[in-house]
Design an enzyme around this catalytic site. Structure first.
Site, PDB file in Angstrom:
ATOM      1  N   HIS A 131       7.927 -13.224  -0.967  1.00 47.17           N
ATOM      2  CA  HIS A 131       8.533 -11.806  -0.742  1.00 47.17           C
ATOM      3  C   HIS A 131       9.192 -11.487   0.812  1.00 47.17           C
ATOM      4  CE1 HIS A 131       5.059 -11.020  -4.069  1.00 47.17           C
ATOM      5  NE2 HIS A 131       6.346 -11.427  -4.679  1.00 47.17           N
ATOM      6  N   CYS A 139      22.163  -6.805   8.078  1.00 44.50           N
ATOM      7  CA  CYS A 139      23.125  -5.854   7.734  1.00 44.50           C
ATOM      8  C   CYS A 139      23.696  -6.245   6.367  1.00 44.50           C
ATOM      9  CB  CYS A 139      24.415  -5.709   8.504  1.00 44.50           C
ATOM     10  SG  CYS A 139      25.710  -4.798   7.981  1.00 44.50           S
ATOM     11  N   THR A 202      -5.785 -12.199  -3.884  1.00 41.44           N
ATOM     12  CA  THR A 202      -4.634 -11.775  -4.960  1.00 41.44           C
ATOM     13  C   THR A 202      -5.474 -11.678  -6.194  1.00 41.44           C
ATOM     14  OG1 THR A 202      -3.029 -12.502  -5.914  1.00 41.44           O
ATOM     15  CG2 THR A 202      -4.104 -14.047  -5.208  1.00 41.44           C
ATOM     16  N   SER A 203      -5.026 -10.546  -6.819  1.00 38.72           N
ATOM     17  CA  SER A 203      -5.485 -10.219  -8.015  1.00 38.72           C
ATOM     18  C   SER A 203      -4.531 -10.664  -9.238  1.00 38.72           C
ATOM     19  CB  SER A 203      -5.537  -8.638  -8.331  1.00 38.72           C
ATOM     20  OG  SER A 203      -3.936  -7.999  -8.291  1.00 38.72           O
TER      21      SER A 203
END
Length: 262
Positions: A131, A139, A202-203
């Site tokens: 992620h 920019c 983590t789920s």
């Protein structure tokens, strides 16, 4: 209680044995890896989403979307600075142990859903950030790079490029955006080549990230998560402890001694 302690010690011993014999390891981590560093997760009872249950309040899933970033940049950056930037956070026991194992010679690829950069701060070299990272910012107009301190500066409600005036966007994958193609390719390759998979903190409710686990065909699977999830039904070991509590018990010297096998 004594039985649980004995079972935990037995599983820790098995974990060390598995790491020792494994040639290529993938560590697949989520928000629960960084909670011990003071960074809240999203979905636990004490997570970030708890503060946004009021239907009159815009939920994080909306704020952290590409559409909201474009249409409400001022509100986006207010939330982003308050809830997503933890620049003083330090690597915890799990981050440090992974880096230690890699430095000692274990082939470990870290695949993280987190954007906090703590694995790199700890010293891990092979890190795939599904992620993105808060430490990279570009920019939207000309692509000029800006460091995180520029974006964190509250003097600029909406950080703008000094070259072209475009809005600067954190290099994080927002809702409605796709993962980077090269990251996808590298993650699939790491999963397919690994003989051990450690799923931690983590789920497995965030897709497409959780879908990468389906590419693993290796020998050992270990799950470390406070709450249960379906992946542990296929795991060799499932720990319901904090990630740091488990990783602090990994014996680096033993795991990197290649003379013995199980």
């Amino acid at each position: 209680m004594q039985r649980e302690k004995e079972e935990f010690e037995h599983d820790i011993s098995r974990l060390n044995d598995m790491i020792k014999i494994s040639k290529k390891i993938v560590f697949f981590g989520g928000a629960g890896v960084s909670t011990e560093s003071g960074i809240p997760d999203f979905r636990s009872p004490n997570g970030l989403y708890r503060d946004y249950l009021d239907p009159r309040v815009v939920p994080p899933e909306v704020i952290l979307s590409h559409t909201y970033f474009e249409e409400h940049p001022k509100e986006f950056f207010k939330f982003y600075r308050e809830k997503m930037l933890y620049l003083t956070a330090s690597p915890n026991r799990a981050h440090k142990k992974l880096a230690e194992l890699e430095a000692a010679g274990k082939d470990i690829t870290v695949v993280t859903q987190n954007v906090d950069g703590l694995h790199q701060k700890a010293g891990s070299k092979k890190v795939l950030e599904l992620h993105g990272s808060v430490y990279r910012n570009y920019c939207t107009g000309c692509g000029q790079f800006y460091n995180v301190n520029f974006v964190a500066n509250k003097k600029y409600p909406v950080p703008e490029c000094s070259i072209c005036g475009g809005i600067i966007k954190p290099d994080v994958v927002l809702y409605e955006e796709s993962l980077r193609e090269q990251t996808i390719v590298d993650t699939v390759k790491a999963m397919e080549e690994a003989d051990m998979l450690i799923v931690a903190g983590t789920s497995l409710t965030v897709y497409p990230a959780a879908g990468f686990l389906n590419y693993f065909r290796g020998r050992y699977t270990v799950v470390v998560n406070l709450s249960r999830h379906e992946r542990e039904d296929r795991a060799d070991i499932a720990f319901h402890q904090r990630v740091g509590d488990v990783f602090s018990r990994i014996d680096t010297d033993y795991c990197t001694d290649k003379k013995d096998t199980i």
